[in-house]
Write an enzyme that holds these catalytic residues in place. Structure first.
Site, PDB file in Angstrom:
ATOM      1  N   ALA A 125       0.818  -1.200   0.000  1.00 23.51           N
ATOM      2  CA  ALA A 125       0.000   0.000   0.000  1.00 23.51           C
ATOM      3  C   ALA A 125       0.860   1.262   0.000  1.00 23.51           C
ATOM      4  CB  ALA A 125      -0.913  -0.008   1.221  1.00 23.51           C
ATOM      5  N   ASP A 170       4.898  -2.574  13.301  1.00 26.17           N
ATOM      6  CA  ASP A 170       4.139  -3.432  12.384  1.00 26.17           C
ATOM      7  C   ASP A 170       4.672  -4.867  12.455  1.00 26.17           C
ATOM      8  OD1 ASP A 170       2.318  -4.148  10.385  1.00 26.17           O
ATOM      9  OD2 ASP A 170       3.609  -3.477   8.749  1.00 26.17           O
TER      10      ASP A 170
END
Ligand SMILES: Nc1ncnc2c1ncn2[C@@H]1O[C@H](COP(=O)(O)OP(=O)(O)O)[C@@H](O)[C@H]1O
Ligand SMILES: [Mg+2]
Length: 229
Positions: free
Chosen positions: A13, A134
């Protein structure tokens, strides 16, 4: 375009990850991670956020490497194209390894060694006050040679000494294991055991993790962050 012979290995993304088969004298070539422009953002804001992410990713990779963790070596940073050129880790992600062996419930995977490497590595990272931001099983890699765990993808990392930030990091990883890999509770429990033996702050962090799970604070923050990342 980072190079003529670049092979796209992941379009995410935020970034494209390429393999460049030839790079200086590296026999395995290198990996180029290029952050692309987001047209829905104001160009100045986009430029600012992109540069900050690239710098933060490179800084964390370097900081962790210098302290003895296994992270890809950074070869070159091109701020103009927002690209980091780094070592190509030959191997697979923890995600790939676990998915391949899911049907046999991981009997052929050395989960003890894997858990130890992950736990010790994350304890080290948090002792440097680096919060990954993350932690998922696709951001942990296993080298083909040796059983080392390589932490990658520091694009959402930041510096913090707060116990809560470290707890959120572990919570995000726990969610990643439980949502992607069935029957890995014992594996994750072992990760925490090794984290505990390698970190002086682990008890505080674990109690924050427990509190957070009880009153949903850490849980909510984890969710919010994973939605952003
Ligand atoms: N240094 C590297 N060596 C080998 N493979 C890599 C390397 N960096 C990334 N990859 C591969 O590309 C994927 C995406 O890279 P990552 O940095 O995690 O980007 P994203 O932000 O899109 O998740 C990883 O899950 C891994 O499979
Ligand atoms: Mg990733």
């Amino acid at each position: 375009m980072v190079a003529e012979n670049a092979v796209l290995i992941k379009q995410g993304a935020e970034a494209r990850v390429f393999h460049l088969p030839t790079f200086l004298t590296q026999p395995e070539g290198c990996i180029a991670k290029e952050r692309f422009k987001k047209s829905y953002r104001h160009p100045d804001l986009d430029q600012y956020l992109t540069s900050r992410r690239v710098a933060q990713e490179a800084r964390s990779l370097y900081k962790c490497k210098k302290a003895g963790m296994d992270t890809p070596t950074v070869y070159f940073i091109d701020m103009v194209s927002a690209t980091i050129y780094m070592e190509n880790i030959v191997g697979e992600t923890v995600k790939q390894r676990l998915l391949t062996h899911q049907e046999t419930e991981y009997v052929d995977v050395d989960t003890d060694t894997m858990a130890k490497r992950i736990g010790v590595s994350l304890a080290k990272m948090h002792s440097l006050n680096v919060i990954h931001g993350d932690l998922t099983t696709s951001n942990l890699m296993l080298r083909k040679e040796g059983d080392s765990v390589v932490v990658i993808d520091f694009g959402l990392s930041f510096v913090s000494s707060l116990i809560e930030d470290k707890a959120v990091d572990l919570y995000v990883l726990e969610r990643a294991f439980s949502s992607t890999h069935p029957k890995t509770e014992p594996l994750f429990a072992k990760v925490l055991e090794h984290y505990l033996s390698a970190s002086s702050q682990a008890k505080l962090i674990f109690s924050k993790l427990e509190d957070g799970i009880k009153n949903d604070n850490v849980r909510l923050r984890g969710r919010k962050r994973s939605m952003v990342g």
